[in-house]
Design a protein around this motif. Structure first.
Motif, PDB file in Angstrom:
ATOM      1  N   VAL A   1       0.816  -1.174   0.082  1.00 26.64           N
ATOM      2  CA  VAL A   1       0.036   0.134  -0.008  1.00 26.64           C
ATOM      3  C   VAL A   1       0.818   1.377  -0.153  1.00 26.64           C
ATOM      4  CG1 VAL A   1      -1.711   1.311   1.403  1.00 26.64           C
ATOM      5  CG2 VAL A   1      -2.114  -1.324   1.138  1.00 26.64           C
ATOM      6  N   ASP A   2       0.580   2.305  -1.006  1.00 31.59           N
ATOM      7  CA  ASP A   2       1.131   3.484  -0.921  1.00 31.59           C
ATOM      8  C   ASP A   2       0.205   4.494  -1.285  1.00 31.59           C
ATOM      9  OD1 ASP A   2       3.015   5.275  -0.340  1.00 31.59           O
ATOM     10  OD2 ASP A   2       4.013   5.156  -2.448  1.00 31.59           O
ATOM     11  N   PHE A   3       0.079   5.569  -0.432  1.00 32.04           N
ATOM     12  CA  PHE A   3      -0.462   6.874  -0.897  1.00 32.04           C
ATOM     13  C   PHE A   3      -0.228   7.900   0.026  1.00 32.04           C
ATOM     14  CE2 PHE A   3      -3.440   4.570   2.257  1.00 32.04           C
ATOM     15  CZ  PHE A   3      -3.439   5.523   3.313  1.00 32.04           C
ATOM     16  N   THR A   4      -0.232   9.190  -0.634  1.00 29.10           N
ATOM     17  CA  THR A   4       0.152  10.373   0.253  1.00 29.10           C
ATOM     18  C   THR A   4      -0.929  11.358   0.406  1.00 29.10           C
ATOM     19  OG1 THR A   4       2.225  10.298  -1.335  1.00 29.10           O
ATOM     20  CG2 THR A   4       1.716  12.356  -0.143  1.00 29.10           C
ATOM     21  N   LEU A   5      -1.118  11.770   1.776  1.00 39.48           N
ATOM     22  CA  LEU A   5      -1.938  12.592   2.180  1.00 39.48           C
ATOM     23  C   LEU A   5      -1.522  13.808   2.904  1.00 39.48           C
ATOM     24  CD1 LEU A   5      -4.444  10.137   3.730  1.00 39.48           C
ATOM     25  CD2 LEU A   5      -4.720  11.039   1.601  1.00 39.48           C
ATOM     26  N   GLN A   6      -2.051  14.945   3.043  1.00 34.14           N
ATOM     27  CA  GLN A   6      -1.485  16.093   3.652  1.00 34.14           C
ATOM     28  C   GLN A   6      -1.883  16.008   5.201  1.00 34.14           C
ATOM     29  OE1 GLN A   6      -0.591  18.853   1.459  1.00 34.14           O
ATOM     30  NE2 GLN A   6       0.030  19.672   3.960  1.00 34.14           N
ATOM     31  N   GLN A   7      -0.664  16.377   5.779  1.00 33.14           N
ATOM     32  CA  GLN A   7      -0.703  16.357   7.092  1.00 33.14           C
ATOM     33  C   GLN A   7      -1.571  17.660   7.656  1.00 33.14           C
ATOM     34  OE1 GLN A   7       3.026  15.573   9.213  1.00 33.14           O
ATOM     35  NE2 GLN A   7       2.178  15.843  11.122  1.00 33.14           N
ATOM     36  N   LEU A   8      -2.242  17.515   8.777  1.00 32.66           N
ATOM     37  CA  LEU A   8      -2.946  18.586   9.229  1.00 32.66           C
ATOM     38  C   LEU A   8      -2.004  19.915   9.520  1.00 32.66           C
ATOM     39  CD1 LEU A   8      -5.751  19.553  10.003  1.00 32.66           C
ATOM     40  CD2 LEU A   8      -5.355  18.910  12.461  1.00 32.66           C
ATOM     41  N   HIS A   9      -1.847  20.868   8.986  1.00 33.30           N
ATOM     42  CA  HIS A   9      -1.029  21.924   9.115  1.00 33.30           C
ATOM     43  C   HIS A   9       0.300  21.498   8.798  1.00 33.30           C
ATOM     44  CE1 HIS A   9      -4.423  24.192  10.689  1.00 33.30           C
ATOM     45  NE2 HIS A   9      -4.421  23.438  11.650  1.00 33.30           N
ATOM     46  N   GLY A  10       0.622  20.515   7.941  1.00 32.71           N
ATOM     47  CA  GLY A  10       1.979  20.411   7.693  1.00 32.71           C
ATOM     48  C   GLY A  10       2.173  19.788   6.331  1.00 32.71           C
ATOM     49  N   ASP A  11       3.313  19.057   6.197  1.00 33.93           N
ATOM     50  CA  ASP A  11       3.993  18.510   4.617  1.00 33.93           C
ATOM     51  C   ASP A  11       2.931  17.225   4.278  1.00 33.93           C
ATOM     52  OD1 ASP A  11       5.617  20.481   4.584  1.00 33.93           O
ATOM     53  OD2 ASP A  11       7.051  19.380   5.529  1.00 33.93           O
ATOM     54  N   GLU A  12       3.150  16.917   3.190  1.00 35.83           N
ATOM     55  CA  GLU A  12       2.428  15.525   2.716  1.00 35.83           C
ATOM     56  C   GLU A  12       3.232  14.320   3.426  1.00 35.83           C
ATOM     57  OE1 GLU A  12       2.573  15.741  -1.524  1.00 35.83           O
ATOM     58  OE2 GLU A  12       0.345  16.637  -1.355  1.00 35.83           O
ATOM     59  N   VAL A  13       2.501  13.230   3.672  1.00 32.81           N
ATOM     60  CA  VAL A  13       3.024  12.089   4.305  1.00 32.81           C
ATOM     61  C   VAL A  13       2.681  11.056   3.338  1.00 32.81           C
ATOM     62  CG1 VAL A  13       3.102  10.678   6.151  1.00 32.81           C
ATOM     63  CG2 VAL A  13       2.983  13.182   6.666  1.00 32.81           C
ATOM     64  N   SER A  14       3.696  10.173   2.740  1.00 39.49           N
ATOM     65  CA  SER A  14       3.509   9.032   2.268  1.00 39.49           C
ATOM     66  C   SER A  14       3.630   7.749   3.100  1.00 39.49           C
ATOM     67  CB  SER A  14       4.511   8.855   1.198  1.00 39.49           C
ATOM     68  OG  SER A  14       4.246  10.010   0.272  1.00 39.49           O
ATOM     69  N   VAL A  15       2.682   6.839   2.857  1.00 41.01           N
ATOM     70  CA  VAL A  15       2.743   5.667   3.637  1.00 41.01           C
ATOM     71  C   VAL A  15       4.159   5.053   3.505  1.00 41.01           C
ATOM     72  CG1 VAL A  15       1.445   3.480   4.056  1.00 41.01           C
ATOM     73  CG2 VAL A  15       0.266   5.372   3.778  1.00 41.01           C
ATOM     74  N   SER A  16       4.712   4.762   2.264  1.00 39.13           N
ATOM     75  CA  SER A  16       5.777   4.096   2.182  1.00 39.13           C
ATOM     76  C   SER A  16       6.962   4.755   2.724  1.00 39.13           C
ATOM     77  CB  SER A  16       6.066   4.203   0.487  1.00 39.13           C
ATOM     78  OG  SER A  16       6.093   5.380  -0.061  1.00 39.13           O
ATOM     79  N   ASP A  17       6.876   5.844   3.244  1.00 38.51           N
ATOM     80  CA  ASP A  17       8.164   6.607   4.165  1.00 38.51           C
ATOM     81  C   ASP A  17       8.226   5.572   5.299  1.00 38.51           C
ATOM     82  OD1 ASP A  17       8.126   8.700   2.238  1.00 38.51           O
ATOM     83  OD2 ASP A  17       6.936   9.959   3.653  1.00 38.51           O
ATOM     84  N   PHE A  18       7.353   4.912   5.614  1.00 41.23           N
ATOM     85  CA  PHE A  18       7.338   3.980   6.885  1.00 41.23           C
ATOM     86  C   PHE A  18       7.667   2.449   6.725  1.00 41.23           C
ATOM     87  CE2 PHE A  18       4.938   7.595   7.634  1.00 41.23           C
ATOM     88  CZ  PHE A  18       5.624   8.362   8.527  1.00 41.23           C
ATOM     89  N   ARG A  19       8.173   2.232   5.484  1.00 42.35           N
ATOM     90  CA  ARG A  19       8.387   0.749   5.421  1.00 42.35           C
ATOM     91  C   ARG A  19       9.390   0.316   6.513  1.00 42.35           C
ATOM     92  NH1 ARG A  19       4.553   1.174   2.423  1.00 42.35           N
ATOM     93  NH2 ARG A  19       4.598   0.372   0.151  1.00 42.35           N
ATOM     94  N   GLN A  20       9.378  -0.788   6.755  1.00 42.40           N
ATOM     95  CA  GLN A  20      10.222  -1.554   7.801  1.00 42.40           C
ATOM     96  C   GLN A  20       9.725  -1.398   9.102  1.00 42.40           C
ATOM     97  OE1 GLN A  20      12.192  -4.320   6.869  1.00 42.40           O
ATOM     98  NE2 GLN A  20      11.289  -3.689   4.714  1.00 42.40           N
ATOM     99  N   LYS A  21       8.580  -0.628   9.400  1.00 45.11           N
ATOM    100  CA  LYS A  21       7.750  -0.572  10.638  1.00 45.11           C
ATOM    101  C   LYS A  21       6.459  -0.981  10.400  1.00 45.11           C
ATOM    102  CE  LYS A  21      10.200   3.696  12.203  1.00 45.11           C
ATOM    103  NZ  LYS A  21      10.171   4.461  13.254  1.00 45.11           N
ATOM    104  N   TRP A  22       5.607  -1.259  11.455  1.00 48.53           N
ATOM    105  CA  TRP A  22       4.361  -1.636  11.519  1.00 48.53           C
ATOM    106  C   TRP A  22       3.483  -0.277  11.466  1.00 48.53           C
ATOM    107  CZ3 TRP A  22       2.873  -6.745  11.288  1.00 48.53           C
ATOM    108  CH2 TRP A  22       3.890  -7.517  11.570  1.00 48.53           C
TER     109      TRP A  22
END
Length: 149
Positions: free
Chosen positions: A20-41
């Motif tokens: 799974v990978d998608f990117t969403l806007q963080q509330l009052h912040g930058d975009e965050v992609s799910v793939s940024d957290f590979r190797q973590k639950w």
């Protein structure tokens, strides 16, 4: 759009043949992609400000996010409302994890709109969905599942 709150622990299958990978806007912040957290639950928690069980989960999810380096919680705000509503809510509840804004008219794939709120989807270390909790979930339930893998 009406969402029905259902009994805790019922399972819905949110399957994917690919990580799974998608990117969403963080509330009052930058975009965050799910793939940024590979190797973590990755614990994806769909919630809304009006949802009482969602509010009840926040302390457990916050303590989970803070306590474990191998787990990241992402709050997916599934609500079409004003920023002020989110700000007032988050001032009171103060989650320690990132809150990402979901477009309720174009929710991220492969999941689409949640079937109930809250809904929590756990992504394994490679980004595949491995468990779904429909309804309220506790830190204990999430850790028990992850630690059994």
């Amino acid at each position: 759009m009406a969402l029905i709150l259902i009994a805790p622990g019922l399972r819905a299958d949110y399957e994917s043949d690919e990580p799974v990978d998608f990117t969403l806007q963080q509330l009052h912040g930058d975009e965050v992609s799910v793939s940024d957290f590979r190797q973590k639950w990755v614990v994806l928690n769909y919630w809304a400000t009006w949802c009482a069980p969602c509010r009840k989960e926040i302390p457990d999810l916050s303590s989970l996010h803070e306590a474990r380096d191998d787990i990241v919680v992402l709050g997916l705000a599934f609500e079409d409302t004003e920023m002020e509503t989110f700000d007032e809510f988050l001032e009171e509840y103060q989650p320690s994890y990132p809150i990402l804004l979901v477009d309720v008219y174009a929710p991220p794939e492969p999941f689409g709109a949640p079937k109930a709120l809250p809904t929590t989807i756990i992504l394994g270390l490679e980004g595949y969905p491995v468990k779904t909790f429909m309804g309220p979930v506790t830190r204990e339930a999430i850790e028990s599942f992850i630690d059994s893998m």
